[in-house]
Scaffold this active site. Sequence first.
Site, PDB file in Angstrom:
ATOM      1  N   SER A 145       0.591  -1.139   0.011  1.00  0.00           N
ATOM      2  CA  SER A 145      -0.043   0.038  -0.369  1.00  0.00           C
ATOM      3  C   SER A 145       1.133   0.838  -0.056  1.00  0.00           C
ATOM      4  CB  SER A 145      -0.525   0.040   0.941  1.00  0.00           C
ATOM      5  OG  SER A 145      -1.807   1.710   1.633  1.00  0.00           O
ATOM      6  N   TYR A 158      -2.118  -1.520  10.274  1.00  0.00           N
ATOM      7  CA  TYR A 158      -1.445  -1.043   8.804  1.00  0.00           C
ATOM      8  C   TYR A 158      -0.969  -0.696   7.571  1.00  0.00           C
ATOM      9  CZ  TYR A 158      -3.682  -1.083   3.717  1.00  0.00           C
ATOM     10  OH  TYR A 158      -3.854  -1.115   2.353  1.00  0.00           O
TER      11      TYR A 158
HETATM   12  N1  LIG Z   1      -8.527  -0.088  -1.839  1.00  0.00           N
HETATM   13  C1  LIG Z   1      -7.100   0.368  -2.171  1.00  0.00           C
HETATM   14  O1  LIG Z   1      -7.216   1.548  -2.006  1.00  0.00           O
HETATM   15  C2  LIG Z   1      -6.451  -0.381  -1.219  1.00  0.00           C
HETATM   16  C3  LIG Z   1      -4.963   0.983  -1.099  1.00  0.00           C
HETATM   17  C4  LIG Z   1      -4.017   0.028  -0.709  1.00  0.00           C
HETATM   18  C5  LIG Z   1      -3.967  -1.561  -0.547  1.00  0.00           C
HETATM   19  N2  LIG Z   1      -4.486  -1.836  -0.760  1.00  0.00           N
HETATM   20  C6  LIG Z   1      -4.741  -3.689  -0.321  1.00  0.00           C
HETATM   21  O2  LIG Z   1      -5.130  -3.749  -1.522  1.00  0.00           O
HETATM   22  C7  LIG Z   1      -5.656  -5.377  -0.559  1.00  0.00           C
HETATM   23  C8  LIG Z   1      -7.525  -5.672  -1.717  1.00  0.00           C
HETATM   24  O3  LIG Z   1      -8.213  -4.903  -1.098  1.00  0.00           O
HETATM   25  P1  LIG Z   1      -9.480  -3.877  -1.268  1.00  0.00           P
HETATM   26  O4  LIG Z   1      -9.622  -2.740  -1.273  1.00  0.00           O
HETATM   27  O5  LIG Z   1      -9.664  -4.514  -2.356  1.00  0.00           O
HETATM   28  O6  LIG Z   1     -10.207  -4.874  -0.372  1.00  0.00           O
HETATM   29  P2  LIG Z   1     -11.386  -5.077  -0.154  1.00  0.00           P
HETATM   30  O7  LIG Z   1     -12.217  -5.407   1.734  1.00  0.00           O
HETATM   31  O8  LIG Z   1     -12.647  -4.535  -1.254  1.00  0.00           O
HETATM   32  O9  LIG Z   1     -12.354  -7.541  -0.209  1.00  0.00           O
HETATM   33  C9  LIG Z   1     -10.442  -7.753   0.307  1.00  0.00           C
HETATM   34  C10 LIG Z   1     -11.010  -9.106  -0.284  1.00  0.00           C
HETATM   35  O10 LIG Z   1     -10.494  -9.733   0.385  1.00  0.00           O
HETATM   36  C11 LIG Z   1     -10.665 -10.623   1.167  1.00  0.00           C
HETATM   37  N3  LIG Z   1     -10.308 -11.060   2.541  1.00  0.00           N
HETATM   38  C12 LIG Z   1     -10.253 -10.518   4.005  1.00  0.00           C
HETATM   39  N4  LIG Z   1      -9.351 -11.156   4.864  1.00  0.00           N
HETATM   40  C13 LIG Z   1      -9.135 -12.115   4.461  1.00  0.00           C
HETATM   41  C14 LIG Z   1      -8.684 -13.443   5.074  1.00  0.00           C
HETATM   42  N5  LIG Z   1      -8.164 -13.263   5.787  1.00  0.00           N
HETATM   43  N6  LIG Z   1      -8.981 -14.193   4.175  1.00  0.00           N
HETATM   44  C15 LIG Z   1      -9.214 -14.283   2.826  1.00  0.00           C
HETATM   45  N7  LIG Z   1      -9.086 -13.409   2.279  1.00  0.00           N
HETATM   46  C16 LIG Z   1      -9.548 -12.332   2.909  1.00  0.00           C
HETATM   47  C17 LIG Z   1     -12.509 -10.348   1.999  1.00  0.00           C
HETATM   48  O11 LIG Z   1     -13.162 -10.999   2.416  1.00  0.00           O
HETATM   49  C18 LIG Z   1     -12.378  -9.087   0.964  1.00  0.00           C
HETATM   50  O12 LIG Z   1     -13.268 -10.391  -0.632  1.00  0.00           O
HETATM   51  C19 LIG Z   1      -5.649  -5.673   0.773  1.00  0.00           C
HETATM   52  O13 LIG Z   1      -4.419  -6.150   0.494  1.00  0.00           O
HETATM   53  C20 LIG Z   1      -5.603  -4.292   0.420  1.00  0.00           C
HETATM   54  O14 LIG Z   1      -4.615  -3.569   1.626  1.00  0.00           O
HETATM   55  C21 LIG Z   1      -6.148  -1.378  -1.273  1.00  0.00           C
END
Ligand SMILES: NC(=O)c1ccc[n+]([C@@H]2O[C@H](COP(=O)([O-])OP(=O)(O)OC[C@H]3O[C@@H](n4cnc5c(N)ncnc54)[C@H](O)[C@@H]3O)[C@@H](O)[C@H]2O)c1
Length: 263
Positions: A145, A158
Site C-alpha cells: 500500500s 496497517y
Molecule cells: N483499495 C485500496 O485503495 C487499497 C489501497 C492500498 C492497498 N490496498 C490493499 O489491497 C488489498 C485488497 O484491498 P481491497 O480494497 O480490494 O479490499 P476489499 O475489502 O474490497 O476486498 C478484500 C477481500 O479480501 C477478503 N479477505 C479479507 N481478509 C481475508 C482473510 N483473512 N482471508 C481471506 N480473504 C480475506 C475479503 O473477504 C474481501 O473479499 C488489501 O491487501 C488492501 O490492504 C487497497
Amino acid sequence: MKDSENKVIIITGAGMGLGLATAKELASKGSKLVLVDYNEKSLTDAKAEITKEFPDVNIINVVADVSKEEAVKNYVDEAVKAFGRIDGLYNNAGIEGKQASITEYDVNIFKKVIDINLMGVYYGLRYVIPVMQKQKFGRIVNVASVGGIRGVLNQMPYVASKHAVSGMTKNAALEYGRDGILTNAIAPGAILTPMVAEAFKQVNPENPKAAETEYAQRNPTKRLGQPHDVAKLVAFLLSEDNGYVSGQTIAIDGGESNIYGNS
Ligand SMILES: NC(=O)c1ccc[n+]([C@@H]2O[C@H](COP(=O)([O-])OP(=O)(O)OC[C@H]3O[C@@H](n4cnc5c(N)ncnc54)[C@H](O)[C@@H]3O)[C@@H](O)[C@H]2O)c1
C-alpha cells in the site's frame, strides 16, 4: 499479453475489490484461476460474475482464511490438485483495521491486522514458493500500500504490516530469483473498492461521498484509482512479459505519494 493464457494463478481476497478486478483481467487473457477468500458468499458470487462474462474460464474456488497456516497449505494443495502447477500468486487479501491513534488502538484489532496482512502474505510465500521452485518458474505479486512506503495517520498496524510486506518482497526476490521466481509488491493509493468506501464512511459518516471528493482533490490526477487500473499492472507483473523486475514495491497512486508540502 505474452503467455497469460493457460497460466495458473492463485488470487487471495478474490471475492471483491482489487482481487476480483484482477481475476476478471486474467480471465479475459485465458488464465486458469484459483480464487481464495474467507467470505464464501462473495467467492461464489465472484465466480458467477466472472463466468458470466468469460464462459470458457477455468476456475476453482477455495474458502480459506489466509491468517490460518493450515488453510493456506490447503489452498495451495487444491490448486496443484486441480491444475498441476502454480504460475502466479496474487497475495492480495488484507484488511485495514480501525482508525485510531497509537495510544488508543485496540490491541486485539492490531494483532488481527498483523495476522492477516503480514502472516497471511508470509504463509502464501511459504507454501507457493516450493511449487514454483520445482517448476523453475513463478511470478508473485504481494499487495502492500502507499501505507507500506509512507506513514498514514491513525493506521499504525496497517502501516506496520504493509511495510513488512514490502520487506518480505525484497527477501523473496533475493532468495528465489535463482529459481526463476520474480517477486514484487504493489503499493496502491486510494482505489475505489469496498474497503476504501468503508474508510470514507469512517471519515465522514454523514456524507462519505463528500469525503471521497475531497480526498480526490489532493491527487495530481484529481481522481481516485479504479480497480481495473491496478488489475492491468498486476497482470503484467504476473506474466512472462515481466522478465526482470523483481524485489520492487511499485506505487500505483496517480503520483500522489511524491507530494511533499502543499501542492
Ligand atoms: N483499495 C485500496 O485503495 C487499497 C489501497 C492500498 C492497498 N490496498 C490493499 O489491497 C488489498 C485488497 O484491498 P481491497 O480494497 O480490494 O479490499 P476489499 O475489502 O474490497 O476486498 C478484500 C477481500 O479480501 C477478503 N479477505 C479479507 N481478509 C481475508 C482473510 N483473512 N482471508 C481471506 N480473504 C480475506 C475479503 O473477504 C474481501 O473479499 C488489501 O491487501 C488492501 O490492504 C487497497
